[in-house]
Design an enzyme around this catalytic site. Structure first.
Site, PDB file in Angstrom:
ATOM      1  N   LYS A 219      10.713  -4.485  -0.840  1.00  0.00           N
ATOM      2  CA  LYS A 219      10.413  -3.819   0.420  1.00  0.00           C
ATOM      3  C   LYS A 219      10.192  -4.882   1.473  1.00  0.00           C
ATOM      4  O   LYS A 219       9.302  -5.724   1.351  1.00  0.00           O
ATOM      5  CB  LYS A 219       9.173  -2.951   0.272  1.00  0.00           C
ATOM      6  CG  LYS A 219       8.779  -2.235   1.552  1.00  0.00           C
ATOM      7  CD  LYS A 219       7.587  -1.329   1.331  1.00  0.00           C
ATOM      8  CE  LYS A 219       7.204  -0.613   2.608  1.00  0.00           C
ATOM      9  NZ  LYS A 219       6.056   0.272   2.403  1.00  0.00           N
ATOM     10  N   LYS A 272      14.374  -1.314   0.101  1.00  0.00           N
ATOM     11  CA  LYS A 272      14.019  -0.672   1.356  1.00  0.00           C
ATOM     12  C   LYS A 272      13.856  -1.697   2.462  1.00  0.00           C
ATOM     13  O   LYS A 272      13.185  -2.700   2.232  1.00  0.00           O
ATOM     14  CB  LYS A 272      12.706   0.083   1.163  1.00  0.00           C
ATOM     15  CG  LYS A 272      12.150   0.747   2.387  1.00  0.00           C
ATOM     16  CD  LYS A 272      10.815   1.322   2.064  1.00  0.00           C
ATOM     17  CE  LYS A 272      10.229   1.921   3.303  1.00  0.00           C
ATOM     18  NZ  LYS A 272       8.935   2.524   3.050  1.00  0.00           N
TER      19      LYS A 272
HETATM   20  C1  PBG Z   1       4.213   2.535   3.287  1.00  0.00           C
HETATM   21  C2  PBG Z   1       5.493   3.131   3.650  1.00  0.00           C
HETATM   22  C3  PBG Z   1       6.234   2.895   4.809  1.00  0.00           C
HETATM   23  C4  PBG Z   1       7.385   3.670   4.722  1.00  0.00           C
HETATM   24  C5  PBG Z   1       7.310   4.380   3.558  1.00  0.00           C
HETATM   25  N1  PBG Z   1       6.145   4.014   2.885  1.00  0.00           N
HETATM   26  C6  PBG Z   1       5.995   2.163   6.019  1.00  0.00           C
HETATM   27  C7  PBG Z   1       5.463   0.871   6.241  1.00  0.00           C
HETATM   28  O1  PBG Z   1       5.475  -0.041   5.441  1.00  0.00           O
HETATM   29  O2  PBG Z   1       4.981   0.783   7.353  1.00  0.00           O
HETATM   30  C8  PBG Z   1       8.461   3.680   5.769  1.00  0.00           C
HETATM   31  C9  PBG Z   1       9.489   4.689   5.613  1.00  0.00           C
HETATM   32  C10 PBG Z   1      10.391   4.828   6.756  1.00  0.00           C
HETATM   33  O3  PBG Z   1      10.410   4.065   7.725  1.00  0.00           O
HETATM   34  O4  PBG Z   1      11.160   5.786   6.703  1.00  0.00           O
HETATM   35  N2  PBG Z   1       3.411   3.400   2.575  1.00  0.00           N
END
Ligand code: PBG
Length: 346
Positions: A219, A272
Site C-alpha cells: 500500500k 493499492k
Molecule cells: C485506510 C484506507 C485508505 C483507503 C482504504 N483504506 C486510505 C488511506 O490510507 O488514507 C483508501 C481507499 C481509496 O482511496 O479508495 N484505512
C-alpha cells in the site's frame, strides 16, 4: 520493400474473430464494491467527490448491499464511520461498532460475501492508522490537539507517528470482532509491520482459522486517496502517512513487503492503488501463486468521473478499460467504485 509483410496482425482484428481471441475479460464475479456505513447519520448521504456513492446508516446497509448484488457483484468491502473517535480507535473493535452491526445484518440477511477493512484511521481522533507514538502524541497535544496542516504541523511531521507494535494487538482484536460478527474475510490495511501475522494468530486463537486474510500487502502513500479520506472522514489531523505507507518510487520494496505478508500467512495479496501501480501488480502476479487483488482507489475513480463530467472522456469505456487493464496486469479481483456500473453493463 525491405522487409517481409507475411505477418499481419491486422488479419485478426476483424469483427467476427476479435471475441475469440480476447485474452482478458472482466466479469462481475471479479469485482468487490466498497460500501460505507456511517454511525453518525440516519439517512443516506451522497459523497460529492465520488459520484454514485453514499455513506449509509446501519439500517440501510442491507438495502445498499442488495443494490450491489442486483448488478451481479457478489462481494462488498465494508468501511465504517464510527459514532465517536478516541486516542486508540477503540470503536474499531467494539461489539456494537458500526462495522460489526452492519456485518451481522448483511451476513444474516443476504448472500453477499463480506470483506471488512481492518484499520484505525476512521476511528482515531488524530486520524492515523494506529496508536500514536508518545512523542507524536505529545507534539500534537502541544499544538492544541486540533487539525493542523502547514507549518505548525512540521514539528510533529518529521517524527514517526504511529507506534508499530502497540497497534498490532488492536488490529488482531478488530479482526476477531469482525469475524465474530460474521465477516467472511478481513483486510488489514494499516501498513503495520507484522499486521498479517498478528491478525492471523488472533483469528486462529479465537477459532476463526477458516477466515481468510486479504492483506493490503503493498500500500503506497498515494495522492489518489483524497476523495476516500473525505468519504470516510479518515484524513490525518496532522502530518501524513509516509512513515508507514510505502514510497511510490519503490517497486523492489513492494516485493519485500509482499513476501513478508506471504510468510505471515496472507491468503490474498492486495496492491493499492491499482492504475498507477500496474507494474507492481504484474510483479506480484509473477512472483507468487496467491490470488492477487488490486484496489482501484477513490482518486482513480474520481478523475475519470471528473473528466467525463467535462465531456473529455467517455465514462463507460474509460471505466471498463481501467478494470480491463488491471486484470491484464495480473489481478484476479478488483476492489473498485466502478463495480456496480461496470457489472450492470456486462
Ligand atoms: C485506510 C484506507 C485508505 C483507503 C482504504 N483504506 C486510505 C488511506 O490510507 O488514507 C483508501 C481507499 C481509496 O482511496 O479508495 N484505512
Amino acid at each position: 520493400m525491405e522487409f517481409d509483410l507475411t505477418s499481419r496482425p491486422r488479419r485478426l482484428r476483424a469483427d467476427g474473430v476479435r471475441g475469440l481471441l480476447r485474452e482478458t475479460t472482466v466479469s462481475a464475479s471479479d469485482l468487490v464494491a466498497p460500501v460505507f456505513v456511517d454511525a453518525t447519520t440516519d439517512e443516506r448521504v451522497p459523497i460529492p467527490s465520488m459520484p454514485g456513492h453514499e455513506r449509509v446508516p446501519v439500517e440501510e446497509a442491507v438495502p445498499r448491499v442488495r443494490e450491489v448484488m442486483e448488478t451481479g457483484v457478489e462481494a462488498v468491502m465494508l468501511f465504517g464511520i464510527p459514532d465517536s473517535k478516541d486516542e486508540v480507535g477503540s470503536r474499531a473493535w467494539a461489539e456494537d461498532g458500526v462495522v460489526q452491526r452492519a456485518t451481522r445484518r448483511i451476513t444474516g440477511e443476504t448472500d453477499a460475501y463480506v470483506i471488512t477493512d481492518v484499520c484505525f484511521c476512521e476511528y482515531t481522533d488524530h486520524g492515523h492508522c494506529g496508536v500514536l507514538a508518545a512523542d507524536a502524541r505529545e507534539g500534537w497535544e502541544r499544538l492544541g490537539g486540533e487539525e493542523r496542516h502547514g507549518s505548525d504541523a512540521h514539528s510533529v511531521d518529521s517524527r514517526m507517528t504511529v507506534a508499530n507494535d502497540p497497534t498490532l494487538s488492536n488490529l488482531a482484536r478488530t479482526a476477531v470482532s469482525h469475524a465474530s460478527a460474521g465477516a467472511d474475510m478481513v483486510a488489514p490495511s494499516s501498513m503495520t509491520d507484522g499486521m498479517v501475522g498478528a491478525v492471523r494468530s488472533g483469528l486462529d486463537e479465537a477459532g476463526f482459522e477458516d477466515v481468510p486474510v486479504m492483506s493490503y500487502a503493498a500500500k503506497f502513500g498515494s495522492a489518489f486517496y483524497g476523495p476516500f479520506r473525505d468519504a470516510a472522514d479518515g484524513a490525518p489531523a496532522f502530518g501524513d502517512r509516509r512513515h508507514y505507507q510505502m514510497d511510490p518510487a519503490n517497486g523492489r520494496e513492494a516485493m519485500r513487503e509482499v513476501r513478508l505478508d506471504v510468510e505471515q500467512g496472507a491468503d490474498v495479496l492486495l496492491v493499492k492503488p491499482a492504475l498507477a501501480y500496474l507494474d507492481v501488480v504484474r510483479r506480484v502476479r509473477e512472483a507468487f501463486d496467491h490470488p492477487v487483488a488490486a484496489y482501484n482507489v477513490s482518486g482513480e475513480y474520481a478523475m475519470v468521473h471528473a473528466a467525463a463530467e467535462k465531456g473529455w472522456l467517455d465514462l463507460e469505456s474509460a471505466a471498463y478499460e481501467s478494470l480491463l487493464s488491471i486484470k491484464r496486469a495480473g489481478a484476479d479481483l478488483i476492489v473498485t467504485y466502478f463495480a456496480e456500473d461496470v457489472a450492470d453493463r456486462l
